[in-house]
Design a protein around this motif. Sequence first.
Motif, PDB file in Angstrom:
ATOM      1  N   GLU A 199      45.846 -11.127  66.861  1.00 15.50           N
ATOM      2  CA  GLU A 199      44.385 -11.064  66.779  1.00 15.50           C
ATOM      3  C   GLU A 199      43.799 -10.403  68.025  1.00 15.50           C
ATOM      4  O   GLU A 199      42.877  -9.578  67.930  1.00 15.50           O
ATOM      5  CB  GLU A 199      43.817 -12.474  66.599  1.00 15.50           C
ATOM      6  CG  GLU A 199      44.078 -13.067  65.225  1.00 15.50           C
ATOM      7  CD  GLU A 199      43.784 -14.554  65.160  1.00 15.50           C
ATOM      8  OE1 GLU A 199      43.383 -15.126  66.212  1.00 15.50           O
ATOM      9  OE2 GLU A 199      43.942 -15.158  64.084  1.00 15.50           O
ATOM     10  N   GLY A 200      44.329 -10.775  69.194  1.00 17.20           N
ATOM     11  CA  GLY A 200      43.860 -10.168  70.434  1.00 17.20           C
ATOM     12  C   GLY A 200      44.173  -8.693  70.504  1.00 17.20           C
ATOM     13  O   GLY A 200      43.342  -7.878  70.959  1.00 17.20           O
ATOM     14  N   GLN A 201      45.369  -8.315  70.034  1.00 16.68           N
ATOM     15  CA  GLN A 201      45.733  -6.905  70.020  1.00 16.68           C
ATOM     16  C   GLN A 201      44.837  -6.111  69.072  1.00 16.68           C
ATOM     17  O   GLN A 201      44.410  -5.003  69.397  1.00 16.68           O
ATOM     18  CB  GLN A 201      47.198  -6.765  69.582  1.00 16.68           C
ATOM     19  CG  GLN A 201      48.210  -7.299  70.588  1.00 16.68           C
ATOM     20  CD  GLN A 201      48.374  -6.383  71.779  1.00 16.68           C
ATOM     21  OE1 GLN A 201      48.766  -5.234  71.634  1.00 16.68           O
ATOM     22  NE2 GLN A 201      48.067  -6.894  72.950  1.00 16.68           N
ATOM     23  N   ALA A 202      44.570  -6.674  67.926  1.00 18.23           N
ATOM     24  CA  ALA A 202      43.718  -5.987  66.955  1.00 18.23           C
ATOM     25  C   ALA A 202      42.316  -5.768  67.520  1.00 18.23           C
ATOM     26  O   ALA A 202      41.729  -4.683  67.376  1.00 18.23           O
ATOM     27  CB  ALA A 202      43.656  -6.795  65.657  1.00 18.23           C
ATOM     28  N   GLU A 203      41.795  -6.790  68.178  1.00 13.21           N
ATOM     29  CA  GLU A 203      40.457  -6.670  68.762  1.00 13.21           C
ATOM     30  C   GLU A 203      40.445  -5.645  69.894  1.00 13.21           C
ATOM     31  O   GLU A 203      39.527  -4.821  69.993  1.00 13.21           O
ATOM     32  CB  GLU A 203      40.000  -8.032  69.275  1.00 13.21           C
ATOM     33  CG  GLU A 203      38.605  -8.023  69.865  1.00 13.21           C
ATOM     34  CD  GLU A 203      38.159  -9.395  70.314  1.00 13.21           C
ATOM     35  OE1 GLU A 203      37.071  -9.491  70.916  1.00 13.21           O
ATOM     36  OE2 GLU A 203      38.892 -10.382  70.077  1.00 13.21           O
ATOM     37  N   ALA A 204      41.471  -5.689  70.762  1.00 14.94           N
ATOM     38  CA  ALA A 204      41.513  -4.771  71.904  1.00 14.94           C
ATOM     39  C   ALA A 204      41.641  -3.318  71.461  1.00 14.94           C
ATOM     40  O   ALA A 204      41.085  -2.411  72.097  1.00 14.94           O
ATOM     41  CB  ALA A 204      42.677  -5.139  72.827  1.00 14.94           C
ATOM     42  N   ARG A 205      42.352  -3.091  70.362  1.00 15.16           N
ATOM     43  CA  ARG A 205      42.583  -1.726  69.883  1.00 15.16           C
ATOM     44  C   ARG A 205      41.592  -1.295  68.818  1.00 15.16           C
ATOM     45  O   ARG A 205      41.614  -0.149  68.384  1.00 15.16           O
ATOM     46  CB  ARG A 205      44.013  -1.621  69.346  1.00 15.16           C
ATOM     47  CG  ARG A 205      45.096  -1.810  70.394  1.00 15.16           C
ATOM     48  CD  ARG A 205      46.470  -1.948  69.754  1.00 15.16           C
ATOM     49  NE  ARG A 205      46.749  -0.871  68.820  1.00 15.16           N
ATOM     50  CZ  ARG A 205      47.710  -0.910  67.900  1.00 15.16           C
ATOM     51  NH1 ARG A 205      48.476  -1.986  67.793  1.00 15.16           N
ATOM     52  NH2 ARG A 205      47.915   0.115  67.090  1.00 15.16           N
ATOM     53  N   ASP A 206      40.765  -2.270  68.368  1.00 16.86           N
ATOM     54  CA  ASP A 206      39.785  -2.004  67.314  1.00 16.86           C
ATOM     55  C   ASP A 206      40.468  -1.501  66.042  1.00 16.86           C
ATOM     56  O   ASP A 206      40.071  -0.490  65.445  1.00 16.86           O
ATOM     57  CB  ASP A 206      38.731  -1.002  67.790  1.00 16.86           C
ATOM     58  CG  ASP A 206      37.518  -0.946  66.847  1.00 16.86           C
ATOM     59  OD1 ASP A 206      37.284  -1.945  66.152  1.00 16.86           O
ATOM     60  OD2 ASP A 206      36.837   0.087  66.819  1.00 16.86           O
ATOM     61  N   VAL A 207      41.505  -2.231  65.647  1.00 21.46           N
ATOM     62  CA  VAL A 207      42.227  -1.918  64.406  1.00 21.46           C
ATOM     63  C   VAL A 207      42.334  -3.198  63.588  1.00 21.46           C
ATOM     64  O   VAL A 207      42.179  -4.304  64.120  1.00 21.46           O
ATOM     65  CB  VAL A 207      43.637  -1.341  64.688  1.00 21.46           C
ATOM     66  CG1 VAL A 207      43.543  -0.047  65.474  1.00 21.46           C
ATOM     67  CG2 VAL A 207      44.506  -2.363  65.420  1.00 21.46           C
ATOM     68  N   PRO A 208      42.617  -3.104  62.289  1.00 18.99           N
ATOM     69  CA  PRO A 208      42.748  -4.311  61.474  1.00 18.99           C
ATOM     70  C   PRO A 208      43.929  -5.172  61.917  1.00 18.99           C
ATOM     71  O   PRO A 208      44.969  -4.655  62.355  1.00 18.99           O
ATOM     72  CB  PRO A 208      42.972  -3.765  60.057  1.00 18.99           C
ATOM     73  CG  PRO A 208      42.449  -2.371  60.099  1.00 18.99           C
ATOM     74  CD  PRO A 208      42.700  -1.866  61.473  1.00 18.99           C
ATOM     75  N   TYR A 209      43.770  -6.487  61.773  1.00 22.33           N
ATOM     76  CA  TYR A 209      44.833  -7.433  62.098  1.00 22.33           C
ATOM     77  C   TYR A 209      46.107  -7.097  61.331  1.00 22.33           C
ATOM     78  O   TYR A 209      47.216  -7.131  61.873  1.00 22.33           O
ATOM     79  CB  TYR A 209      44.360  -8.854  61.765  1.00 22.33           C
ATOM     80  CG  TYR A 209      45.428  -9.914  61.841  1.00 22.33           C
ATOM     81  CD1 TYR A 209      45.760 -10.513  63.044  1.00 22.33           C
ATOM     82  CD2 TYR A 209      46.102 -10.329  60.689  1.00 22.33           C
ATOM     83  CE1 TYR A 209      46.726 -11.502  63.111  1.00 22.33           C
ATOM     84  CE2 TYR A 209      47.073 -11.307  60.744  1.00 22.33           C
ATOM     85  CZ  TYR A 209      47.392 -11.898  61.961  1.00 22.33           C
ATOM     86  OH  TYR A 209      48.354 -12.872  62.012  1.00 22.33           O
ATOM     87  N   GLU A 210      45.953  -6.758  60.050  1.00 22.90           N
ATOM     88  CA  GLU A 210      47.119  -6.475  59.209  1.00 22.90           C
ATOM     89  C   GLU A 210      47.913  -5.289  59.741  1.00 22.90           C
ATOM     90  O   GLU A 210      49.142  -5.250  59.605  1.00 22.90           O
ATOM     91  CB  GLU A 210      46.663  -6.206  57.774  1.00 22.90           C
ATOM     92  CG  GLU A 210      46.096  -7.410  57.046  1.00 22.90           C
ATOM     93  CD  GLU A 210      44.684  -7.755  57.504  1.00 22.90           C
ATOM     94  OE1 GLU A 210      44.223  -8.873  57.190  1.00 22.90           O
ATOM     95  OE2 GLU A 210      44.038  -6.897  58.169  1.00 22.90           O
TER      96      GLU A 210
END
Length: 260
Positions: A199-210
Amino acid sequence: MDLQETRAVVTGGSRGIGEAICLELAGRGAEVAIADIDEDGMADTVDRIESETDSTAEWYYLDLTDPALVDERTDQILDDLGGVEILVNNSGIMGPTAPLEDVTVDEWEETMDVNVRGQFLMCRALLPTMKEAGFGRIVNIASITGKNPLYNRAPYAVSKMGVIGLTRTLADEVGEHDVNVNAICPGSVAGPRIERVFEGQAEARDVPYEQVVEEAEAGSPRGELVQPEDVAQLAGFLCSPDADRITGQDINVSAGRVMF
């Protein structure tokens, strides 16, 4: 039951990898002392050990950021168990997910205090009894992130690299006392903790969690995440007589995601 008549301390044994390691060691015959800050989780692990194995277990509240409490609790465990042959340093925190310039000093220090200094304190407290007995097994839980970059996770990566350095140096220092020290470097281990990382990676990269999950799975030749039991089985082996000549190693359990 190759760990009969041994006594083990496992930090962070309330859930996830730590819980699996506690069950693995108990299933091999060890008496287990669980040290963690999650009292309810530890109680659940004790219940599982006593219902699923023939071994016994106790839990002890321990905050690894408090050096005085580490000494107090390890003294208590040694008194209660009469000695300790096995230490598994599993406790750890994720630390912040942020560019380095946005990491605060408090976040950096907290990550180092738990992930590196905590292992140092536990080793320092329990090594004398192992050296006196002429036998000991220490397993430090590191991470493939101690060998491989992880985007926006510098504090965590540095801490896990520190664990590998501690493992190698300590193995050289105490080998003459028949004390083996090894590290396990898990990859992405299925469970709530890695979900928070994704979740943190998705938010930091602005990409979907999936997308982050798919990339993690695709990075493995097996196309899958690691299970807690995979790590636990290796920990049990490293503590067993079958691993007498294995020390100073950092062994990946990553489904092939890292191969060095």
